[in-house]
Motif scaffolding. Structure first.
Motif, PDB file in Angstrom:
ATOM      1  N   VAL A 187     -12.018 -28.717  21.244  1.00  0.00           N
ATOM      2  CA  VAL A 187     -12.469 -29.748  20.004  1.00  0.00           C
ATOM      3  C   VAL A 187     -12.921 -30.873  20.627  1.00  0.00           C
ATOM      4  O   VAL A 187     -12.136 -31.540  21.413  1.00  0.00           O
ATOM      5  CB  VAL A 187     -11.381 -29.628  18.975  1.00  0.00           C
ATOM      6  N   GLU A 188     -13.931 -31.343  19.858  1.00  0.00           N
ATOM      7  CA  GLU A 188     -14.526 -32.623  20.205  1.00  0.00           C
ATOM      8  C   GLU A 188     -14.587 -33.568  18.870  1.00  0.00           C
ATOM      9  O   GLU A 188     -14.697 -32.837  17.752  1.00  0.00           O
ATOM     10  CB  GLU A 188     -15.696 -32.613  20.666  1.00  0.00           C
ATOM     11  N   PRO A 189     -14.601 -34.767  18.873  1.00  0.00           N
ATOM     12  CA  PRO A 189     -14.819 -35.550  17.774  1.00  0.00           C
ATOM     13  C   PRO A 189     -16.118 -35.143  16.892  1.00  0.00           C
ATOM     14  O   PRO A 189     -15.963 -35.175  15.625  1.00  0.00           O
ATOM     15  CB  PRO A 189     -14.892 -36.988  18.341  1.00  0.00           C
ATOM     16  N   SER A 190     -17.163 -34.643  17.491  1.00  0.00           N
ATOM     17  CA  SER A 190     -18.322 -34.314  16.580  1.00  0.00           C
ATOM     18  C   SER A 190     -18.161 -32.883  15.715  1.00  0.00           C
ATOM     19  O   SER A 190     -18.569 -32.794  14.783  1.00  0.00           O
ATOM     20  CB  SER A 190     -19.489 -33.875  17.224  1.00  0.00           C
ATOM     21  N   ASP A 191     -16.997 -32.311  16.102  1.00  0.00           N
ATOM     22  CA  ASP A 191     -16.296 -30.954  15.381  1.00  0.00           C
ATOM     23  C   ASP A 191     -15.630 -31.343  14.037  1.00  0.00           C
ATOM     24  O   ASP A 191     -15.630 -30.528  13.385  1.00  0.00           O
ATOM     25  CB  ASP A 191     -15.496 -30.232  16.236  1.00  0.00           C
ATOM     26  N   VAL A 192     -15.319 -32.305  13.633  1.00  0.00           N
ATOM     27  CA  VAL A 192     -14.630 -32.746  12.582  1.00  0.00           C
ATOM     28  C   VAL A 192     -15.440 -32.615  11.415  1.00  0.00           C
ATOM     29  O   VAL A 192     -16.503 -33.015  11.161  1.00  0.00           O
ATOM     30  CB  VAL A 192     -14.128 -34.323  12.671  1.00  0.00           C
ATOM     31  N   GLY A 193     -15.017 -32.025  10.132  1.00  0.00           N
ATOM     32  CA  GLY A 193     -15.829 -31.625   8.926  1.00  0.00           C
ATOM     33  C   GLY A 193     -15.423 -30.419   8.568  1.00  0.00           C
ATOM     34  O   GLY A 193     -14.105 -29.968   8.472  1.00  0.00           O
ATOM     35  N   ASN A 194     -16.064 -29.907   7.443  1.00  0.00           N
ATOM     36  CA  ASN A 194     -15.828 -28.620   6.600  1.00  0.00           C
ATOM     37  C   ASN A 194     -16.385 -27.433   7.240  1.00  0.00           C
ATOM     38  O   ASN A 194     -17.720 -27.521   7.357  1.00  0.00           O
ATOM     39  CB  ASN A 194     -16.226 -28.992   5.302  1.00  0.00           C
ATOM     40  N   TYR A 195     -15.841 -26.139   7.345  1.00  0.00           N
ATOM     41  CA  TYR A 195     -16.338 -25.219   7.920  1.00  0.00           C
ATOM     42  C   TYR A 195     -16.074 -24.091   6.725  1.00  0.00           C
ATOM     43  O   TYR A 195     -15.108 -23.940   6.055  1.00  0.00           O
ATOM     44  CB  TYR A 195     -15.639 -24.716   9.206  1.00  0.00           C
ATOM     45  N   THR A 196     -17.374 -23.342   6.465  1.00  0.00           N
ATOM     46  CA  THR A 196     -17.074 -22.335   5.429  1.00  0.00           C
ATOM     47  C   THR A 196     -17.776 -21.036   6.193  1.00  0.00           C
ATOM     48  O   THR A 196     -18.770 -20.932   6.726  1.00  0.00           O
ATOM     49  CB  THR A 196     -18.285 -22.613   4.358  1.00  0.00           C
ATOM     50  N   CYS A 197     -17.060 -19.785   5.858  1.00  0.00           N
ATOM     51  CA  CYS A 197     -17.197 -18.518   6.440  1.00  0.00           C
ATOM     52  C   CYS A 197     -18.314 -17.993   5.416  1.00  0.00           C
ATOM     53  O   CYS A 197     -18.249 -17.956   4.265  1.00  0.00           O
ATOM     54  CB  CYS A 197     -16.038 -17.766   6.605  1.00  0.00           C
ATOM     55  N   VAL A 198     -19.531 -17.405   6.105  1.00  0.00           N
ATOM     56  CA  VAL A 198     -20.426 -16.624   5.180  1.00  0.00           C
ATOM     57  C   VAL A 198     -20.506 -15.235   5.474  1.00  0.00           C
ATOM     58  O   VAL A 198     -20.598 -14.841   6.968  1.00  0.00           O
ATOM     59  CB  VAL A 198     -21.977 -17.049   5.564  1.00  0.00           C
ATOM     60  N   VAL A 199     -20.134 -14.341   4.872  1.00  0.00           N
ATOM     61  CA  VAL A 199     -20.039 -13.015   4.876  1.00  0.00           C
ATOM     62  C   VAL A 199     -21.371 -12.269   4.458  1.00  0.00           C
ATOM     63  O   VAL A 199     -21.779 -12.536   3.260  1.00  0.00           O
ATOM     64  CB  VAL A 199     -18.889 -12.234   4.426  1.00  0.00           C
ATOM     65  N   THR A 200     -21.946 -11.413   5.119  1.00  0.00           N
ATOM     66  CA  THR A 200     -23.222 -10.818   4.366  1.00  0.00           C
ATOM     67  C   THR A 200     -23.127  -9.250   5.042  1.00  0.00           C
ATOM     68  O   THR A 200     -22.762  -8.679   6.115  1.00  0.00           O
ATOM     69  CB  THR A 200     -24.448 -11.124   5.487  1.00  0.00           C
TER      70      THR A 200
END
Length: 1029
Positions: A187-200
């Motif tokens: 993990v790097e500082p630029s990875d900080v944020g919200n992650y949403t899984c997309v299922v197709t």
């Protein structure tokens, strides 16, 4: 007949099909249902499972779901469209499962392969929020996806913060398509944020999004380095289907970011088809085969260490057919052995169906290793059979029809020959093969007498009759009687015994020349009862007399098949076979025909050695076409020659046994090709292929330029010209010219070099050159090998001095409305002026500028010039100057003249004539000129006989004329006014006919049409000229 009826009451008897009736046939699948996935939310409210079979009678259909019959009376749920099953408003709770189609007609039933129907759906994620994931910088993390309830294959992606910003996979980030999880190795500082899984859903393309997962950094420091930890790996044992695409995933967390590599545990290299994708995170094996099985290793490594994941790929294959069963028609009481074989892994097992049901085994019905055996067949065994090969990965069906037949003997399908012709002393076999089930027993009669076996007569197992060493006495009608328990039938053959055919005059070997014509005889003696046919073969190929009619023709009578060959060519050499055929026998005779012709082309022509003027050649003998080669000749071609030319050789005459020669008298430094022509007593043959191009060696040039001359040019110039030496005579590179010149009477030559071989002139400039003084000149040649000869010495004059004096006594005189004549005195001339070429007259009119004047040139011996095509009634200015090759002199003083007015446009009118046999009197109206036209000064009468082309002219100043003419033929006459500006417009042409009475008269309105009369009539002209009115 009663026996046949009683048996057929117990069994199913088969009778022959009448002509034109279609054969009965059990069902055979054309289309079978296949696996299907149906989207739950599809707008289409029905599913169609295909099933189609052919057969006679046409099959009818029924369907099973999970082994139970589908109730087709439920019309709101199911519908049959032909053999296709339509499921209406499909429901995943009721309609999921395995479907099979049954096709049935009167001959039996077959069942289709199983087709699985599945429903694809993808539900929404639960809406609850996901917990924040807190990690230290440098630490690895796994963000879980946890797909919602679904059916069908899925694909995964992750959104970072907001759509459409998707996570880009690289060596540090990986999205597993097996679990859906997102893996971040470090993990790097630029990875900080919200992650949403997309299922197709890959079936329906439906997409759902999970709740965002926040990722934050802890504040208690940075994670130190650590060895790789593999988080994504494949199973320890993974079965893979033949032909499928296998994908193995592997990804590790670690600091520094681990490097992923792959290898086979057995050390074998990867095949070229294997691909590494997603920064080595996925190993892809397309078209999986047995050689791809084995243990595979994923190695994750960084500076702190490494870790390994292992797994074994195993191979499986659904059954596929090696040997299918085929339809069988077999007689009652016979035995059946039906074998089907399939390959697969694991090895398939077998089971059999009859008419869609499991085959019931009994003592006479057995299955062993997939093979079905039925002994002592009866008609009830007939039906549709299916062999099923299956393993745990799938199954395959093979279908065929068994027809058990019982029938009395019948010759309709395989009748006996009505006539059999054989020759004395031969062997004859008379067949008796009726269709019968079971096989019939046969007996034979000749006429009314039973045929018994003895030393020349025997019977075959199939019921046939064999007679050896046939004699004339064996001729007769032979009847075969065939019988089984269902009946009997008869067939008859007429045996005719004939004398053998003999060739009485056979073709013989011949030796001919090209262009001749020959006849190859072929005459026979044969039995008069037999028709005879002659055929000819040339080198084993049947002769087509239509196609080859220009050369081949069959001649002779009914017992002759002579072959005439016209205009024989080399291609006609070979073996000729005359084949004589009758309905009983055939005989043949062969002959060799040798055709002699001019030789073929010599081969492999090579230049062995080359000098500046010679070339030594070698070649190999070509075909002599059956006539020995007597001589050879050699031809050569260059870029400068017109086609191929004969050359001089040593030896001068090359005999047929010599295959080398030297070509002489060649030009140096020229590219040559050579070819060889062979000759024999027939004539000269085709030339060989050309040799490779070769260039002779360089030599000193031997030919100087021709036509050395010169003269002309500008003042103080000496112009020397010559015809350049052709390239083929330049003898080498660096070719040029040596130009030498000297004043006449001087002993020392002045020389210069011209380096361009195409240059045809040289100009020497010097102010000291005396105009038009004689020089001696010569031109030599040179190239890189040295200097060649000079041309003969020629005398050339230096450039002339241009004229310095203008013409005198220049005058201009108007001749008509479009012409002015200019005249002058000859200019004085001196030796330095050379040769006077002529005079240039410049002229312009009053409205033009002098610089735009027109010019006319005349020869030096002329002292006048006519200016033509001028405008009427306009002043023109003109001046004259002399010129020679050095240039033009000064212009004379300018003079002028005015062109006359144009002649009248009005023609003489009302031309009236009176004629006797000796004279013609003409009268016409006076022509009056307009103000802008020239005054009339007189008239011209133009006349000719109808047989003449050229007009004669009579001039007068009156409006009448008298012509003393012998009127022996038609005359054509016209009148024009004359003025200072030229002749006016012509009157209408009048024709005076030949006089047949004492006198005649007419005018321009009375013109006769008469034919021309050939010949010339002298005309006497008398006229009186009076003063002009």
């Amino acid at each position: 007949m009663q026996l046949l009826q009683s048996v057929c009451s117990l069994f199913f008897c088969v009778s022959p099909t009448h002509a034109g009736e279609p054969l009965l046939q059990g069902p055979v699948f054309i289309k079978e249902p296949s696996n299907s996935i149906f989207p739950v939310d599809s707008e289409d409210k029905k599913i169609t499972l295909t099933c189609e079979a052919r057969g006679n009678p046409s099959p009818h259909y029924r369907w099973q779901l999970n082994g139970s019959d589908i109730d087709m009376s439920m019309e709101h749920r199911y519908k049959l469209n032909g053999g296709n099953l339509v499921v209406i408003n499909p429901n995943r709770n009721w309609d999921t499962g395995s479907y099979q189609c049954f096709a049935t007609n009167s001959l039996g039933t077959i069942v289709s392969r199983e087709a699985k129907l599945q429903f694809a759906y993808l539900e929404n994620f639960k809406t609850k929020m996901r917990s924040t994931v807190s990690v230290r910088e440098g630490q690895g993390v796994v963000l879980l996806c946890g797909p919602p309830p679904h059916s069908g294959e899925l694909s995964y992606a992750w959104i970072f913060n907001e759509y459409p910003s998707f996570v880009e996979e690289d060596s540090r980030r990986f999205v597993s398509q097996e679990t859906g999880h997102l893996y971040i190795a470090k993990v790097e500082p630029s990875d900080v944020g919200n992650y949403t899984c997309v299922v197709t859903s890959t079936v329906t393309n439906a997409r759902v999004l999970g709740s965002p997962t926040p990722l934050v950094l802890r504040s208690d420091g940075v994670m130190g380095e650590y060895e790789p930890k593999i988080e994504v790996q494949f199973s320890e044992t993974l079965p893979a289907a033949k032909g499928s695409t296998v994908k193995l995933e592997c990804f590790a967390l670690g600091n520094p970011v681990p490097q992923i590599n792959w290898r086979r545990s057995d050390g074998l290299p990867f095949s070229s088809k294997i691909k590494l994708r997603k920064f080595n995170g996925v190993l892809e094996i397309p078209n999986f085969q047995q050689e791809d099985t084995g243990s595979y290793e994923c190695i994750a490594e960084n500076s702190r260490g490494k870790n390994v994941a292992r797994g074994r790929l195993t191979y499986y294959a659904k059954p596929h057919w090696v040997q299918l069963i085929r339809d069988v028609e077999i007689a009652v009481e016979d035995n059946l052995h039906w074998e089907c074989r399939a390959s697969g892994k694991p090895k398939p097992s077998y089971r059999w169906l009859k008419n869609g049901e499991a085959l019931v085994l009994e003592e006479r019905i057995q299955i062993e290793n997939g093979a079905l055996t039925i002994s002592n067949l009866n008609v009830t065994d007939s039906g549709m059979f299916q062999c099923i090969a299956e393993n745990k990965h799938g199954l395959v069906y093979s279908s065929a029809e068994l027809k058990v037949v019982a029938s009395a003997p019948d010759f309709s399908k395989n009748p006996m020959k009505k006539l059999v012709q054989v020759q004395v002393g031969s062997v004859v076999n008379l067949d008796c093969k009726p269709r019968a089930s079971p096989r019939a027993l046969s007996s034979w009669k000749r006429g009314d007498t039973m045929v018994q076996e003895h030393d020349r007569i025997s019977f075959s197992k199939e019921g046939g009759l064999k007679i050896t060493n046939v004699t004339k006495a064996d001729t007769g009608m032979y009847t075969c009687t065939a019988e089984n328990q269902f009946g009997k039938a008869n067939g008859t053959t007429h045996l005719v015994v004939t004398e053998p055919t003999r060739i009485t005059l056979a073709p013989s070997n011949m030796d001919v020349s090209v262009g001749e014509s020959v006849i190859l005889p072929c005459q026979v003696q044969h039995d008069p009862l037999l028709d005879i046919m002659f055929t000819w073969y040339f080198n084993g190929v049947l002769t087509d007399f239509k196609k080859d009619g220009s050369h081949f023709e069959k001649v002779g009578g009914s017992s002759s098949g002579d072959l005439m060959i016209r205009n024989i060519q080399l291609k006609h050499s070979g073996k000729y076979v005359c084949m004589v055929q009758t309905g009983v026998d055939s005989v043949s005779s062969a002959a060799d025909l040798i055709v002699r012709g001019s030789p073929g082309p010599p081969e492999n022509v090579k230049v062995v050695e080359i000098t500046d003027t010679t070339a030594q050649l070698s070649w190999e003998e070509g075909t002599d076409n059956h006539s020995p080669i007597i001589t050879y000749s050699i031809q050569a071609r260059t870029p400068f020659s017109v086609g191929w030319q004969a050359v001089t050789t040593v030896p001068e005459v090359i005999d047929g046994k010599t295959h080398t020669a030297t070509v002489v008298e060649l030009n140096p430094w020229v590219e040559y090709e050579f070819r060889v022509v062979a000759s024999n007593k027939i004539g000269g043959g085709e030339p060989s292929l050309p040799s490779e191009k070769v260039r002779t060696e360089e030599a000193v040039p031997e030919v100087p330029p021709s036509e050395v001359s010169g003269g002309g040019g500008s003042r103080s110039e000496l112009v020397i010209t010559w015809d350049p030496v052709p390239e083929e005579l330049q003898n080498g590179e660096g070719f040029g010219y040596v130009v030498a010149f000297r004043p006449l009477g001087v002993t020392t030559w002045i020389q210069t070099v011209v380096t361009s071989p195409d240059t045809p002139r040289y100009v020497f400039r010097n102010e000291s050159i005396v105009p038009f003084s004689p020089y001696e000149v010569k031109v030599g040649v040179y190239n890189n090998r040295g200097e060649g000869p000079f041309s003969p010495v020629a005398t050339v004059f230096s450039a002339e001095e241009e004229p310095t004096v203008a013409p005198s006594q220049v005058s201009a005189n108007s001749l008509s409305s479009s012409e002015i004549e200019v005249s002058w005195n000859t200019v004085p001339w001196k030796l330095s002026n050379g040769h006077l070429l002529g005079y240039e007259v410049r002229y312009w009119n009053n409205g033009e500028e002098e610089d735009l004047s027109s010019k006319v040139k005349v020869a030096g011996n002329e002292t006048s010039a006519r200016l033509r095509g001028l405008k009427s009634n306009l002043a023109y200015y003109t001046a004259v100057r002399a010129y020679n090759s050095a240039g033009a002199g000064p212009f004379s003083t300018t003079v002028n003249a005015t062109t006359k007015k144009t002649p009248p446009s009005q023609p003489p009118g009302n031309v009236v004539w009176n004629a006797t046999d000796t004279k013609v009197l003409l009268n016409w109206e006076q022509v009056k000129a307009m103000e802008n036209e020239s005054e009339v000064t007189g008239y011209k009468v133009f006349y000719r006989t109808s047989s003449q082309n050229n007009m004669q002219v009579l001039s007068t100043n009156k409006t009448s004329a008298e012509l003393l003419l012998p009127i022996k033929e038609d005359y054509i006459i016209e009148v024009k006014a004359t003025t200072d500006g030229g002749d006016g417009t012509s009157s209408e042409q009048i024709r005076i006919p030949r006089i047949t009475s004492m006198d005649a008269r007419g005018s321009t309105s009375a013109i006769s049409n008469v034919c021309s009369v050939s010949g010339y009539i002298p005309i006497a002209l008398f006229f009186i000229v009076n003063a002009l009115w």
